[in-house]
Design a protein around this motif. Structure first.
Motif, short mmCIF file in Angstrom:
data_model
loop_
_atom_site.label_atom_id
_atom_site.label_comp_id
_atom_site.label_asym_id
_atom_site.label_seq_id
_atom_site.Cartn_x
_atom_site.Cartn_y
_atom_site.Cartn_z
N LEU A 288 46.94 32.63 32.82
CA LEU A 288 46.34 34.17 33.35
C LEU A 288 45.40 33.75 34.19
O LEU A 288 45.05 34.48 35.23
N ARG A 289 44.75 32.65 34.31
CA ARG A 289 43.46 32.34 35.20
C ARG A 289 44.18 32.07 36.58
O ARG A 289 43.62 32.77 37.57
N ALA A 290 45.51 31.58 36.45
CA ALA A 290 46.23 31.49 37.88
C ALA A 290 46.62 32.57 38.38
O ALA A 290 46.53 33.24 39.62
N SER A 291 47.13 33.60 37.35
CA SER A 291 47.50 34.92 37.74
C SER A 291 46.36 35.86 38.15
O SER A 291 46.51 36.43 39.37
N GLU A 292 45.27 35.83 37.59
CA GLU A 292 44.03 36.51 38.06
C GLU A 292 43.46 36.03 39.17
O GLU A 292 43.08 36.82 40.06
N GLU A 293 43.75 34.79 39.49
CA GLU A 293 43.25 34.24 40.85
C GLU A 293 44.26 34.61 42.00
O GLU A 293 43.81 35.05 42.99
N SER A 294 45.51 34.74 41.73
CA SER A 294 46.42 35.20 42.54
C SER A 294 46.22 36.64 42.81
O SER A 294 46.35 37.30 43.94
N PHE A 295 46.06 37.41 41.84
CA PHE A 295 46.06 38.80 42.16
C PHE A 295 44.53 39.10 42.63
O PHE A 295 44.64 39.95 43.68
N ARG A 296 43.70 38.53 42.38
CA ARG A 296 42.27 38.54 43.40
C ARG A 296 42.49 38.22 44.73
O ARG A 296 42.08 39.05 45.49
N GLN A 297 43.04 37.20 44.89
CA GLN A 297 43.36 36.93 46.37
C GLN A 297 44.33 37.80 46.99
O GLN A 297 43.97 38.35 48.38
N ALA A 298 45.31 38.34 46.36
CA ALA A 298 46.29 39.32 46.86
C ALA A 298 45.55 40.69 47.15
O ALA A 298 45.75 41.51 48.05
N PHE A 299 44.70 40.89 46.19
CA PHE A 299 44.05 42.45 46.21
C PHE A 299 42.90 42.35 47.38
O PHE A 299 42.77 43.14 48.32
N GLU A 300 42.08 41.25 47.31
CA GLU A 300 40.92 41.03 48.21
C GLU A 300 41.25 40.97 49.71
O GLU A 300 40.93 41.54 50.74
N TYR A 301 42.58 40.05 50.15
CA TYR A 301 42.93 39.80 51.40
C TYR A 301 44.19 40.65 51.77
O TYR A 301 44.60 40.15 52.69
N ALA A 302 44.50 41.51 50.87
CA ALA A 302 45.67 42.23 51.48
C ALA A 302 45.37 43.02 52.72
O ALA A 302 44.28 43.76 52.92
N PRO A 303 46.23 43.19 53.68
CA PRO A 303 45.88 43.85 54.87
C PRO A 303 45.97 45.51 54.80
O PRO A 303 45.37 46.11 55.83
N SER A 304 46.24 45.91 53.67
CA SER A 304 46.04 47.36 53.36
C SER A 304 44.98 47.59 52.30
O SER A 304 44.79 46.76 51.62
#
Length: 612
Positions: A208-224
């Protein structure tokens, strides 16, 4: 231990028994507990060998632990480890054995009860001499049960060191020991399950922590742009989380956006679309306001993130910048509907706008006047209206549609329509109305203003004795044809002709009212649509258009002049687009003939390239 009678059990024996029971509870794992059980049976109860068969999840029993005081030359009972016996065979074995309290004793002469699939090892001990001597094929079993009465396993002991069959004290000690062993095994299993559950929980938490971190990075650094919207509570609809890309796209800081919702940012015309998209978890293309006051075209893609137990939790929105695509689409649409030379609406767009203003409802008795009778102003007349005549089979609206109660001195009482009359059932929908709707609720019907006679009276038809209240304004169609343009085109070339057309378009656009349409209909033909205008105002507009075109224009250092012939027609619901344009075109021809101007051939020979 067997040499001691019950009243004379030595304290050392009790201490030994207490120690092995304590060892059961000191074990840290299920395997350690099972090993403590067999070792305790050997060292604390006076047997040479012991084994524990544990019930598996499928119900069968597997030999999980063995212990022998001295290892035999033939390998001893350790060869039994891992062997499996069926539950059915074990139940039959326990059933045919002698019941010694909770213990089960199987004498050697009943060995036939041991099924072939039950693990068994027979040592090489001495044969019995007396009746109570231990036979190498004898078996003593101690079933172990859980607190709920479920079988946990069976403790098997062999070869008492006394050489005799166990007496009352040894039996009672073995019963007590097996009871403590069952408790220890149950506790060990519980600890093992808890440890496995904790391990799974820790693994899930790590995932879950890894997923949340992946989501956070995908969310924060998404080009859109990305946003999370609250779905419940007082903050419903509020943006609870936004990324940097969305902040850059809208030119707004993160702290400001988190205090707003998409409803606060959306263009007023797109609000309904946004509400429908948010409810359906779908996709929409709409406009969001920027910090500079402008609007940004974006594509919103919503995904409802739901919890398995609590249902929808929040709305995840992907915000894509589609400004360039929309601009390109608008440019393509503009090119398709506008003249490439002048930038004015072309003939197709003119007809589309005219079609949106007209509906198929015939104009019989209007809110302002009785339609002009046949012959007074027909299809080719300047005041044309589509009259419903008795010989057409209408006679106005049929009596059975309204009844006498709807009769008024001026005609039939108006319903909900702009021209004052209800819509008879079966009439087609207004142009541009959605499928399944008649469209007349919002459609303002186009009505031809009355044609006043020379003395100012209203011309009435033969079927009305007195005029009703008058509607003075309508939709005027002014057809403009340039005079003298062909000679400019022939003398100075198409480039000069194009420049003249551009200048004429500019002058016409400057002479009309806001909201009027100026379109290039053909090569040197222009059409003006002026809605909400009376007949006198239409004449004034035609005068302004003529005065705007007549002054000379400077093209390539030369002064050039063109004239214009104008015809005023009127559009009314019930007329076709071709009829409307034909009416105005004929009025333009009438003026050209009256002024002695050049008249084109049967349908007019175009003197310049037609508008694209």
């Amino acid at each position: 231990m067997e040499a001691e009678s019950e009243p004379y059990v030595r304290l050392a024996t009790l201490r030994t028994l207490h120690r092995v029971v304590a060892d059961l509870n000191a074990a840290r794992s299920l395997a350690g507990t099972l090993q403590a059980v067999v070792e305790g049976a050997v060292h604390g109860l006076g047997f040479d060998a012991a084994a524990v068969s544990l019930v598996r999840p499928d119900g069968d029993l597997v030999v999980a632990a063995v212990w022998e005081l001295e290892e035999s030359a033939m390998g001893g009972p350790s060869v039994l480890l891992g062997q499996v016996g069926s539950r059915e065979s074990w139940d039959r074995l326990l059933g045919v054995s002698d019941h010694w309290g909770t213990l089960r004793f199987l004498p050697y002469d009943r060995g036939w009860a041991v099924a072939s699939d039950i693990p068994r090892w027979i040592g090489d001990g001495p044969m019995p001499v007396y009746a109570n001597d231990w036979h190498p094929a004898d078996g003593l079993l101690a079933p172990m049960y859980s607190a709920g009465g479920d079988l946990l396993g069976v403790l098997s002991v062999d070869r008492p060191r006394s050489g005799k069959r166990p007496g009352a004290w040894t039996r009672e000690a073995l019963e007590m020991f097996s009871l403590q062993a069952s408790i220890a095994i149950g506790n060990a299993r519980l600890r093992a399950e808890m440890q496995r559950a904790l391990a799974r929980l820790e693994k899930e938490q790590q995932a879950l922590r890894a997923s949340e971190e992946s989501f956070r990075q995908a969310f924060e650094y998404a080009p859109s742009g990305m946003a999370i919207t609250e779905l419940h509570g007082a903050g419903r609809g509020q943006l609870t989380r936004v990324n940097d890309a969305l902040c850059r796209l809208l030119g707004r800081p993160r702290a400001v956006l988190r205090q707003q919702s998409f409803a606060d940012l959306v263009h007023p015309d797109d609000r309904t679309l946004l509400e429908r998209t948010s409810a359906e978890s779908g996709r929409a293309e709409l406009r969001l306001s920027r910090r500079d006051g402008g609007y940004q075209w974006v594509c919103l893609r919503n995904s409802i993130v739901a919890d398995a137990a609590e249902g929808p939790s929040f709305l995840l929105t992907h915000v894509e910048d589609i400004e360039d695509r929309k601009r390109h689409e608008l440019q393509l649409a503009h090119r398709a509907s506008h003249d490439a030379l002048t930038g004015l609406p072309n003939g197709a767009e003119l007809k589309a706008r005219l079609g949106r203003r007209l509906c198929a409802l015939p104009q019989a008795v209007t809110a302002g006047h009785q339609s002009a009778p046949p012959g007074d102003s027909g299809h080719g007349g300047a005041g044309y209206t589509a009259a419903l005549r008795p010989e057409d089979g209408f006679g106005g609206y049929p009596e059975h549609l309204f009844g006498d109660s709807h009769r008024t001195p001026g005609g039939y009482e108006g319903a909900d329509l702009a021209h004052g009359y209800g819509l008879p059932e079966g009439y087609p929908a207004a142009a541009g109305a959605p499928d399944g709707a008649n469209g007349y609720g919002d459609h303002v019907h186009a009505v031809v203003p009355p044609d006043h006679g020379p003395s100012g009276e209203i011309r009435t038809g033969p079927f009305r004795s007195s005029p009703p209240p008058v509607v003075e304004k309508g939709l005027a169609v002014l057809f403009c044809d340039l005079d003298g343009f062909k000679s400019i085109n022939d003398r100075f070339g198409h480039n000069a002709g194009d420049a003249v057309l551009v200048e004429v378009a500019r002058r016409l656009s400057g002479a009309v009212r806001d909201g009027d349409t100026v379109a290039r209909f053909g090569g040197d033909e222009f059409v003006v649509l002026a809605d909400g205008i009376g007949r006198d105002e239409a004449k004034d507009l035609a005068h302004r258009l003529r005065n705007a075109i007549i002054p000379p224009m400077r093209i390539d250092g030369r002064a050039m002049r063109v004239g214009v012939s104008l015809g005023i027609g009127w559009a009314g619901c019930g007329m076709s687009i071709e009829e409307v344009l034909h009416t105005a075109d004929e009025r333009m021809y009438d003026e050209k003939r009256a002024r002695g101007g050049a008249v084109r051939g049967a349908r007019g020979e175009r003197s310049h390239r037609r508008a694209g």
